[in-house]
Scaffold this motif. Structure first.
Motif, PDB file in Angstrom:
ATOM      1  N   ALA A  82       0.830  -1.206   0.000  1.00  0.00           N
ATOM      2  CA  ALA A  82       0.000   0.000   0.000  1.00  0.00           C
ATOM      3  C   ALA A  82       0.867   1.261   0.000  1.00  0.00           C
ATOM      4  CB  ALA A  82      -0.932  -0.004   1.208  1.00  0.00           C
ATOM      5  N   ASP A  83       1.949   1.252   0.780  1.00  0.00           N
ATOM      6  CA  ASP A  83       2.848   2.409   0.803  1.00  0.00           C
ATOM      7  C   ASP A  83       3.525   2.595  -0.549  1.00  0.00           C
ATOM      8  OD1 ASP A  83       2.133   2.651   3.428  1.00  0.00           O
ATOM      9  OD2 ASP A  83       4.057   1.977   4.252  1.00  0.00           O
ATOM     10  N   TYR A  84       3.918   1.490  -1.154  1.00  0.00           N
ATOM     11  CA  TYR A  84       4.549   1.564  -2.476  1.00  0.00           C
ATOM     12  C   TYR A  84       3.580   2.141  -3.513  1.00  0.00           C
ATOM     13  CZ  TYR A  84       6.422   0.004  -6.968  1.00  0.00           C
ATOM     14  OH  TYR A  84       6.863  -0.050  -8.276  1.00  0.00           O
ATOM     15  N   LEU A  85       2.333   1.690  -3.495  1.00  0.00           N
ATOM     16  CA  LEU A  85       1.344   2.207  -4.446  1.00  0.00           C
ATOM     17  C   LEU A  85       1.087   3.695  -4.212  1.00  0.00           C
ATOM     18  CD1 LEU A  85      -1.082  -0.841  -4.445  1.00  0.00           C
ATOM     19  CD2 LEU A  85       0.339  -0.061  -6.359  1.00  0.00           C
ATOM     20  N   ASP A  86       1.105   4.129  -2.956  1.00  0.00           N
ATOM     21  CA  ASP A  86       0.980   5.559  -2.658  1.00  0.00           C
ATOM     22  C   ASP A  86       2.123   6.336  -3.290  1.00  0.00           C
ATOM     23  OD1 ASP A  86      -1.356   5.308  -1.207  1.00  0.00           O
ATOM     24  OD2 ASP A  86      -0.347   5.187   0.741  1.00  0.00           O
ATOM     25  N   ARG A  87       3.317   5.772  -3.207  1.00  0.00           N
ATOM     26  CA  ARG A  87       4.482   6.445  -3.791  1.00  0.00           C
ATOM     27  C   ARG A  87       4.380   6.514  -5.311  1.00  0.00           C
ATOM     28  NH1 ARG A  87      10.030   4.955  -0.637  1.00  0.00           N
ATOM     29  NH2 ARG A  87      10.797   6.176  -2.411  1.00  0.00           N
ATOM     30  N   LEU A  88       3.862   5.432  -5.923  1.00  0.00           N
ATOM     31  CA  LEU A  88       3.675   5.453  -7.370  1.00  0.00           C
ATOM     32  C   LEU A  88       2.690   6.550  -7.768  1.00  0.00           C
ATOM     33  CD1 LEU A  88       3.502   1.677  -8.420  1.00  0.00           C
ATOM     34  CD2 LEU A  88       5.470   3.225  -8.455  1.00  0.00           C
ATOM     35  N   GLN A  89       1.622   6.679  -7.018  1.00  0.00           N
ATOM     36  CA  GLN A  89       0.631   7.720  -7.317  1.00  0.00           C
ATOM     37  C   GLN A  89       1.206   9.117  -7.130  1.00  0.00           C
ATOM     38  OE1 GLN A  89      -2.585   6.061  -4.727  1.00  0.00           O
ATOM     39  NE2 GLN A  89      -3.848   6.223  -6.571  1.00  0.00           N
ATOM     40  N   ALA A  90       2.196   9.230  -6.253  1.00  0.00           N
ATOM     41  CA  ALA A  90       2.830  10.531  -5.998  1.00  0.00           C
ATOM     42  C   ALA A  90       3.933  10.847  -7.002  1.00  0.00           C
ATOM     43  CB  ALA A  90       3.396  10.563  -4.580  1.00  0.00           C
ATOM     44  N   GLY A  91       4.228   9.890  -7.907  1.00  0.00           N
ATOM     45  CA  GLY A  91       5.211  10.169  -8.948  1.00  0.00           C
ATOM     46  C   GLY A  91       6.459   9.310  -8.935  1.00  0.00           C
ATOM     47  N   GLU A  92       6.582   8.395  -7.994  1.00  0.00           N
ATOM     48  CA  GLU A  92       7.741   7.499  -7.968  1.00  0.00           C
ATOM     49  C   GLU A  92       7.859   6.732  -9.283  1.00  0.00           C
ATOM     50  OE1 GLU A  92      10.856   5.461  -7.434  1.00  0.00           O
ATOM     51  OE2 GLU A  92      10.230   6.460  -5.575  1.00  0.00           O
ATOM     52  N   ASN A  93       9.046   6.772  -9.890  1.00  0.00           N
ATOM     53  CA  ASN A  93       9.218   6.029 -11.149  1.00  0.00           C
ATOM     54  C   ASN A  93      10.551   5.290 -11.221  1.00  0.00           C
ATOM     55  OD1 ASN A  93      11.100   8.031 -11.634  1.00  0.00           O
ATOM     56  ND2 ASN A  93      10.029   8.916 -13.386  1.00  0.00           N
ATOM     57  N   ASP A  94      11.206   5.143 -10.092  1.00  0.00           N
ATOM     58  CA  ASP A  94      12.461   4.391 -10.089  1.00  0.00           C
ATOM     59  C   ASP A  94      12.253   2.999  -9.503  1.00  0.00           C
ATOM     60  OD1 ASP A  94      15.213   3.937 -10.491  1.00  0.00           O
ATOM     61  OD2 ASP A  94      15.630   4.438  -8.398  1.00  0.00           O
ATOM     62  N   LEU A  95      11.630   2.921  -8.354  1.00  0.00           N
ATOM     63  CA  LEU A  95      11.409   1.629  -7.709  1.00  0.00           C
ATOM     64  C   LEU A  95      10.315   0.845  -8.427  1.00  0.00           C
ATOM     65  CD1 LEU A  95      11.543   2.639  -3.941  1.00  0.00           C
ATOM     66  CD2 LEU A  95      13.322   1.495  -5.268  1.00  0.00           C
ATOM     67  N   ARG A  96      10.598  -0.452  -8.674  1.00  0.00           N
ATOM     68  CA  ARG A  96       9.638  -1.320  -9.359  1.00  0.00           C
ATOM     69  C   ARG A  96       9.450  -2.611  -8.578  1.00  0.00           C
ATOM     70  NH1 ARG A  96      12.005  -3.436 -13.120  1.00  0.00           N
ATOM     71  NH2 ARG A  96      14.061  -2.478 -12.931  1.00  0.00           N
ATOM     72  N   LEU A  97       8.221  -3.113  -8.614  1.00  0.00           N
ATOM     73  CA  LEU A  97       7.945  -4.455  -8.121  1.00  0.00           C
ATOM     74  C   LEU A  97       8.282  -5.416  -9.241  1.00  0.00           C
ATOM     75  CD1 LEU A  97       6.654  -6.174  -5.805  1.00  0.00           C
ATOM     76  CD2 LEU A  97       4.498  -5.981  -7.053  1.00  0.00           C
ATOM     77  N   PHE A  98       9.088  -6.439  -8.928  1.00  0.00           N
ATOM     78  CA  PHE A  98       9.641  -7.294  -9.973  1.00  0.00           C
ATOM     79  C   PHE A  98       9.521  -8.758  -9.596  1.00  0.00           C
ATOM     80  CE2 PHE A  98      13.425  -9.649 -11.457  1.00  0.00           C
ATOM     81  CZ  PHE A  98      13.259  -9.531 -12.831  1.00  0.00           C
ATOM     82  N   PHE A  99       8.917  -9.557 -10.475  1.00  0.00           N
ATOM     83  CA  PHE A  99       8.868 -11.017 -10.345  1.00  0.00           C
ATOM     84  C   PHE A  99       8.298 -11.434  -8.993  1.00  0.00           C
ATOM     85  CE2 PHE A  99      10.249 -15.359 -11.239  1.00  0.00           C
ATOM     86  CZ  PHE A  99      10.206 -15.386 -12.625  1.00  0.00           C
ATOM     87  N   TYR A 100       7.171 -10.855  -8.619  1.00  0.00           N
ATOM     88  CA  TYR A 100       6.522 -11.123  -7.338  1.00  0.00           C
ATOM     89  C   TYR A 100       5.576 -12.298  -7.503  1.00  0.00           C
ATOM     90  CZ  TYR A 100       4.054  -9.979  -2.967  1.00  0.00           C
ATOM     91  OH  TYR A 100       3.504 -10.003  -1.706  1.00  0.00           O
ATOM     92  N   ASN A 101       5.848 -13.397  -6.811  1.00  0.00           N
ATOM     93  CA  ASN A 101       5.094 -14.647  -6.967  1.00  0.00           C
ATOM     94  C   ASN A 101       3.697 -14.513  -6.360  1.00  0.00           C
ATOM     95  OD1 ASN A 101       4.030 -17.282  -6.766  1.00  0.00           O
ATOM     96  ND2 ASN A 101       6.088 -18.150  -6.761  1.00  0.00           N
ATOM     97  N   ILE A 102       2.690 -14.388  -7.220  1.00  0.00           N
ATOM     98  CA  ILE A 102       1.320 -14.176  -6.750  1.00  0.00           C
ATOM     99  C   ILE A 102       0.809 -15.386  -5.971  1.00  0.00           C
ATOM    100  CG2 ILE A 102      -1.056 -13.769  -7.493  1.00  0.00           C
ATOM    101  CD1 ILE A 102       0.065 -12.374  -9.962  1.00  0.00           C
ATOM    102  N   LEU A 103       1.033 -16.575  -6.500  1.00  0.00           N
ATOM    103  CA  LEU A 103       0.522 -17.783  -5.870  1.00  0.00           C
ATOM    104  C   LEU A 103       1.063 -17.946  -4.463  1.00  0.00           C
ATOM    105  CD1 LEU A 103      -1.103 -20.409  -6.082  1.00  0.00           C
ATOM    106  CD2 LEU A 103       0.932 -21.502  -7.038  1.00  0.00           C
TER     107      LEU A 103
END
Length: 294
Positions: A82-103
Protein backbone atom coordinates in the motif's frame (compact mmCIF):
# COMPACT_ATOMS: atom_id res chain seq x y z
CA UNK A 1 18.21 1.20 -35.68
CA UNK A 2 17.70 -0.54 -38.96
CA UNK A 3 14.00 -1.20 -38.34
CA UNK A 4 11.32 -1.61 -35.68
CA UNK A 5 8.22 -3.39 -36.91
CA UNK A 6 4.83 -3.31 -35.25
CA UNK A 7 3.87 -6.53 -33.50
CA UNK A 8 0.87 -8.29 -35.03
CA UNK A 9 -2.31 -7.60 -33.06
CA UNK A 10 -5.25 -10.01 -32.94
CA UNK A 11 -8.55 -10.21 -31.04
CA UNK A 12 -7.98 -13.88 -30.29
CA UNK A 13 -6.60 -17.00 -31.97
CA UNK A 14 -7.39 -20.69 -32.07
CA UNK A 15 -4.84 -22.99 -30.48
CA UNK A 16 -3.82 -24.33 -33.88
CA UNK A 17 -3.38 -20.87 -35.42
CA UNK A 18 -1.29 -19.68 -32.48
CA UNK A 19 0.98 -22.72 -32.59
CA UNK A 20 1.34 -22.60 -36.39
CA UNK A 21 1.85 -18.88 -36.94
CA UNK A 22 3.49 -17.69 -33.71
CA UNK A 23 4.70 -20.37 -31.28
CA UNK A 24 6.51 -22.69 -33.68
CA UNK A 25 8.19 -19.94 -35.75
CA UNK A 26 8.78 -18.01 -32.48
CA UNK A 27 7.16 -14.72 -33.49
CA UNK A 28 5.54 -12.30 -30.99
CA UNK A 29 1.84 -11.47 -31.09
CA UNK A 30 -0.48 -9.21 -29.07
CA UNK A 31 -3.95 -10.35 -27.99
CA UNK A 32 -6.48 -7.60 -27.28
CA UNK A 33 -9.44 -9.61 -25.99
CA UNK A 34 -8.05 -12.82 -24.50
CA UNK A 35 -8.71 -11.48 -20.98
CA UNK A 36 -12.27 -10.26 -21.61
CA UNK A 37 -13.82 -12.80 -19.24
CA UNK A 38 -11.15 -12.53 -16.52
CA UNK A 39 -12.23 -10.82 -13.26
CA UNK A 40 -8.82 -9.09 -13.32
CA UNK A 41 -9.86 -7.03 -16.34
CA UNK A 42 -12.47 -5.27 -14.21
CA UNK A 43 -10.94 -5.57 -10.75
CA UNK A 44 -7.20 -4.99 -10.99
CA UNK A 45 -6.57 -1.40 -9.95
CA UNK A 46 -4.57 0.46 -7.33
CA UNK A 47 -7.46 0.43 -4.87
CA UNK A 48 -8.03 -3.29 -5.38
CA UNK A 49 -4.38 -4.20 -4.79
CA UNK A 50 -4.37 -2.07 -1.64
CA UNK A 51 -7.46 -3.92 -0.42
CA UNK A 52 -6.29 -7.50 -1.02
CA UNK A 53 -2.54 -7.12 -0.43
CA UNK A 54 -1.80 -3.66 0.94
CA UNK A 55 -0.17 -4.97 4.12
CA UNK A 56 2.22 -7.36 2.34
CA UNK A 57 5.88 -6.35 2.54
CA UNK A 58 7.22 -6.35 -1.01
CA UNK A 59 10.80 -6.23 -2.37
CA UNK A 60 11.45 -3.33 -4.76
CA UNK A 61 14.16 -2.86 -7.36
CA UNK A 62 15.64 0.34 -8.77
CA UNK A 63 16.95 1.12 -12.24
CA UNK A 64 20.58 1.51 -11.21
CA UNK A 65 23.21 -1.07 -12.15
CA UNK A 66 24.64 -3.11 -9.28
CA UNK A 67 28.05 -1.89 -8.19
CA UNK A 68 30.90 -3.39 -6.21
CA UNK A 69 29.84 -6.59 -4.45
CA UNK A 70 26.10 -6.00 -4.50
CA UNK A 71 24.24 -8.92 -6.10
CA UNK A 72 22.60 -7.87 -9.36
CA UNK A 73 19.22 -9.21 -8.16
CA UNK A 74 19.30 -7.70 -4.67
CA UNK A 75 16.29 -5.46 -3.84
CA UNK A 76 16.89 -1.76 -3.26
CA UNK A 77 14.07 -1.38 -0.72
CA UNK A 78 11.17 -3.12 1.01
CA UNK A 79 7.87 -1.69 2.19
CA UNK A 80 4.15 -2.52 2.46
CA UNK A 81 2.50 -2.72 -0.95
CA UNK A 82 0.00 0.00 0.00
CA UNK A 83 2.85 2.41 0.80
CA UNK A 84 4.55 1.56 -2.48
CA UNK A 85 1.34 2.21 -4.45
CA UNK A 86 0.98 5.56 -2.66
CA UNK A 87 4.48 6.45 -3.79
CA UNK A 88 3.67 5.45 -7.37
CA UNK A 89 0.63 7.72 -7.32
CA UNK A 90 2.83 10.53 -6.00
CA UNK A 91 5.21 10.17 -8.95
CA UNK A 92 7.74 7.50 -7.97
CA UNK A 93 9.22 6.03 -11.15
CA UNK A 94 12.46 4.39 -10.09
CA UNK A 95 11.41 1.63 -7.71
CA UNK A 96 9.64 -1.32 -9.36
CA UNK A 97 7.94 -4.46 -8.12
CA UNK A 98 9.64 -7.29 -9.97
CA UNK A 99 8.87 -11.02 -10.35
CA UNK A 100 6.52 -11.12 -7.34
CA UNK A 101 5.09 -14.65 -6.97
CA UNK A 102 1.32 -14.18 -6.75
CA UNK A 103 0.52 -17.78 -5.87
CA UNK A 104 2.97 -17.81 -2.99
CA UNK A 105 2.42 -14.30 -1.66
CA UNK A 106 -1.19 -13.35 -2.51
CA UNK A 107 -3.05 -16.54 -3.52
CA UNK A 108 -6.38 -14.67 -3.59
CA UNK A 109 -5.29 -12.99 -6.82
CA UNK A 110 -5.13 -16.32 -8.64
CA UNK A 111 -8.95 -16.34 -8.70
CA UNK A 112 -8.88 -13.28 -10.95
CA UNK A 113 -7.30 -14.88 -14.03
CA UNK A 114 -7.09 -18.11 -16.00
CA UNK A 115 -4.48 -19.92 -18.09
CA UNK A 116 -5.37 -19.57 -21.79
CA UNK A 117 -6.01 -22.82 -23.64
CA UNK A 118 -3.54 -21.87 -26.36
CA UNK A 119 -1.25 -24.89 -26.57
CA UNK A 120 1.38 -23.82 -24.02
CA UNK A 121 2.09 -25.95 -20.93
CA UNK A 122 1.98 -23.06 -18.45
CA UNK A 123 3.81 -23.60 -15.16
CA UNK A 124 0.92 -22.83 -12.82
CA UNK A 125 3.05 -22.41 -9.70
CA UNK A 126 4.76 -19.26 -10.94
CA UNK A 127 2.43 -16.44 -11.99
CA UNK A 128 4.52 -13.34 -11.27
CA UNK A 129 3.55 -9.68 -10.91
CA UNK A 130 5.37 -6.51 -12.03
CA UNK A 131 4.52 -2.88 -11.17
CA UNK A 132 6.00 0.49 -12.05
CA UNK A 133 5.19 4.19 -12.15
CA UNK A 134 4.95 6.66 -15.00
CA UNK A 135 8.36 6.98 -16.65
CA UNK A 136 9.86 3.80 -15.20
CA UNK A 137 12.12 1.80 -17.51
CA UNK A 138 13.33 -1.80 -17.49
CA UNK A 139 16.84 -2.44 -18.81
CA UNK A 140 17.16 -4.45 -22.03
CA UNK A 141 17.40 -8.14 -21.08
CA UNK A 142 16.20 -11.63 -21.84
CA UNK A 143 14.84 -14.19 -19.39
CA UNK A 144 17.34 -16.82 -18.28
CA UNK A 145 14.79 -19.65 -18.20
CA UNK A 146 14.01 -19.29 -21.94
CA UNK A 147 10.30 -19.54 -21.15
CA UNK A 148 7.40 -18.79 -23.46
CA UNK A 149 5.87 -15.75 -21.77
CA UNK A 150 2.32 -14.41 -21.83
CA UNK A 151 2.67 -10.86 -20.44
CA UNK A 152 -0.82 -9.91 -19.25
CA UNK A 153 -1.11 -6.17 -18.82
CA UNK A 154 -3.40 -4.02 -16.65
CA UNK A 155 -3.58 -0.37 -15.68
CA UNK A 156 -2.03 2.38 -17.80
CA UNK A 157 -0.09 2.15 -21.04
CA UNK A 158 3.26 0.45 -21.43
CA UNK A 159 5.63 0.27 -24.42
CA UNK A 160 7.60 -2.88 -25.16
CA UNK A 161 10.52 -3.27 -27.56
CA UNK A 162 11.45 -6.84 -28.59
CA UNK A 163 14.47 -8.27 -30.39
CA UNK A 164 14.92 -11.92 -31.43
CA UNK A 165 17.93 -13.96 -30.24
CA UNK A 166 19.65 -13.64 -33.63
CA UNK A 167 20.14 -9.92 -32.84
CA UNK A 168 22.31 -10.70 -29.80
CA UNK A 169 25.61 -9.84 -31.60
CA UNK A 170 24.38 -6.21 -31.84
CA UNK A 171 22.99 -5.92 -28.30
CA UNK A 172 26.19 -5.12 -26.33
CA UNK A 173 25.46 -8.15 -24.17
CA UNK A 174 27.37 -8.16 -20.89
CA UNK A 175 29.25 -11.45 -20.29
CA UNK A 176 27.92 -13.61 -17.44
CA UNK A 177 24.76 -11.53 -17.54
CA UNK A 178 21.43 -11.65 -19.32
CA UNK A 179 21.23 -7.95 -20.04
CA UNK A 180 22.61 -5.34 -22.37
CA UNK A 181 25.17 -2.75 -21.31
CA UNK A 182 23.38 -0.35 -18.95
CA UNK A 183 24.49 2.84 -20.75
CA UNK A 184 23.00 1.80 -24.13
CA UNK A 185 19.86 3.83 -24.89
CA UNK A 186 17.59 1.92 -27.25
CA UNK A 187 15.02 4.68 -27.56
CA UNK A 188 17.49 7.32 -28.76
CA UNK A 189 20.57 5.29 -29.75
CA UNK A 190 24.02 6.89 -29.83
CA UNK A 191 25.34 5.38 -33.07
CA UNK A 192 28.72 7.09 -32.76
CA UNK A 193 29.39 5.44 -29.40
CA UNK A 194 27.48 2.21 -30.04
CA UNK A 195 27.57 1.64 -33.80
CA UNK A 196 26.13 -1.88 -33.65
CA UNK A 197 22.72 -0.38 -32.86
CA UNK A 198 22.35 0.76 -36.47
CA UNK A 199 21.97 -2.87 -37.56
CA UNK A 200 19.32 -3.88 -35.05
CA UNK A 201 16.01 -5.22 -36.31
CA UNK A 202 13.17 -5.76 -33.90
CA UNK A 203 9.56 -5.14 -32.94
CA UNK A 204 7.59 -2.67 -30.86
CA UNK A 205 4.11 -2.42 -29.44
CA UNK A 206 2.05 -0.53 -26.88
CA UNK A 207 0.11 -2.47 -24.25
CA UNK A 208 -3.22 -1.26 -22.92
CA UNK A 209 -5.38 -2.53 -20.07
CA UNK A 210 -6.32 -6.15 -20.71
CA UNK A 211 -3.81 -6.84 -23.50
CA UNK A 212 -1.60 -9.93 -23.54
CA UNK A 213 1.78 -9.97 -25.28
CA UNK A 214 3.36 -13.27 -26.29
CA UNK A 215 7.16 -13.09 -25.90
CA UNK A 216 8.95 -16.09 -27.48
CA UNK A 217 11.84 -17.87 -25.69
CA UNK A 218 15.09 -15.97 -25.35
CA UNK A 219 13.79 -12.73 -26.88
CA UNK A 220 15.32 -9.49 -25.65
CA UNK A 221 12.84 -6.96 -24.21
CA UNK A 222 12.99 -3.34 -23.13
CA UNK A 223 10.00 -1.86 -21.30
CA UNK A 224 8.85 1.71 -20.71
CA UNK A 225 5.97 2.51 -18.35
CA UNK A 226 4.09 5.35 -20.03
CA UNK A 227 1.66 5.32 -17.12
CA UNK A 228 1.39 3.62 -13.74
CA UNK A 229 0.57 0.01 -14.49
CA UNK A 230 0.96 -3.63 -13.54
CA UNK A 231 1.63 -6.77 -15.55
CA UNK A 232 1.51 -10.45 -14.80
CA UNK A 233 3.67 -13.02 -16.57
CA UNK A 234 2.45 -16.54 -17.22
CA UNK A 235 5.32 -18.84 -18.17
CA UNK A 236 5.79 -22.12 -20.02
CA UNK A 237 9.24 -23.57 -19.44
CA UNK A 238 11.25 -24.98 -22.37
CA UNK A 239 10.80 -28.56 -23.51
CA UNK A 240 13.08 -28.55 -26.53
CA UNK A 241 16.37 -30.24 -25.51
CA UNK A 242 18.50 -27.33 -26.74
CA UNK A 243 16.56 -24.64 -24.86
CA UNK A 244 16.31 -26.84 -21.78
CA UNK A 245 20.09 -27.29 -21.78
CA UNK A 246 20.63 -23.53 -22.12
CA UNK A 247 18.21 -22.85 -19.27
CA UNK A 248 20.04 -25.26 -16.97
CA UNK A 249 23.41 -23.77 -17.91
CA UNK A 250 22.10 -20.25 -17.21
CA UNK A 251 20.66 -21.23 -13.84
CA UNK A 252 23.34 -23.59 -12.58
CA UNK A 253 26.54 -22.21 -14.11
CA UNK A 254 26.36 -18.67 -15.49
CA UNK A 255 24.35 -17.16 -12.65
CA UNK A 256 26.42 -18.98 -10.02
CA UNK A 257 29.73 -17.80 -11.49
CA UNK A 258 28.44 -14.23 -11.75
CA UNK A 259 27.32 -14.21 -8.12
CA UNK A 260 30.57 -15.72 -6.84
CA UNK A 261 32.85 -13.41 -8.84
CA UNK A 262 30.85 -10.31 -7.96
CA UNK A 263 31.05 -11.27 -4.29
CA UNK A 264 34.77 -12.05 -4.27
CA UNK A 265 36.21 -9.58 -6.81
CA UNK A 266 33.63 -6.81 -6.74
CA UNK A 267 33.72 -3.82 -9.05
CA UNK A 268 36.73 -5.04 -11.01
CA UNK A 269 34.60 -7.97 -12.22
CA UNK A 270 31.81 -5.60 -13.26
CA UNK A 271 34.22 -3.30 -15.09
CA UNK A 272 35.80 -6.24 -16.91
CA UNK A 273 32.47 -7.49 -18.19
CA UNK A 274 31.23 -4.06 -19.27
CA UNK A 275 34.46 -3.52 -21.20
CA UNK A 276 34.14 -6.91 -22.87
CA UNK A 277 30.53 -6.19 -23.84
CA UNK A 278 31.82 -3.38 -26.07
CA UNK A 279 34.88 -5.29 -27.28
CA UNK A 280 32.91 -8.40 -28.23
CA UNK A 281 30.26 -6.44 -30.10
CA UNK A 282 32.75 -4.31 -32.03
CA UNK A 283 34.82 -7.38 -32.84
CA UNK A 284 31.72 -8.89 -34.42
CA UNK A 285 31.12 -5.69 -36.40
CA UNK A 286 34.68 -5.64 -37.67
CA UNK A 287 34.25 -9.18 -38.95
CA UNK A 288 30.76 -8.91 -40.44
CA UNK A 289 30.35 -5.20 -41.27
CA UNK A 290 32.50 -2.12 -41.70
CA UNK A 291 34.92 -1.28 -38.91
CA UNK A 292 33.08 0.24 -35.93
CA UNK A 293 33.72 3.75 -34.75
CA UNK A 294 34.86 4.43 -31.21
Amino acid sequence: MKSLRSITTVDSLSKNDFLTHFKHPEVPVKFEHLTDDWPARKKWSIDYFKKVAGDRIVPLYDSQPSKNRKHQHAPAAQMPLADYLDRLQAGENDLRLFFYNILQEVPELTRDFDYPDIGLPFFRKLPVLFMGGTGAKVQMHYDIDLADIFLCHFGGKKKVMLFPPDQTPYMYKVPFSFSSLFDVNYRTPDIERYPALQYLQGYETELNHGDILYIPPGWWHYIEYEELSFSMALRAFPRRPKNLAIMLKNLLWTRSVEGLMRKTIGQAWNDRNEKRAVQNTHRYLAKHHTSPKG
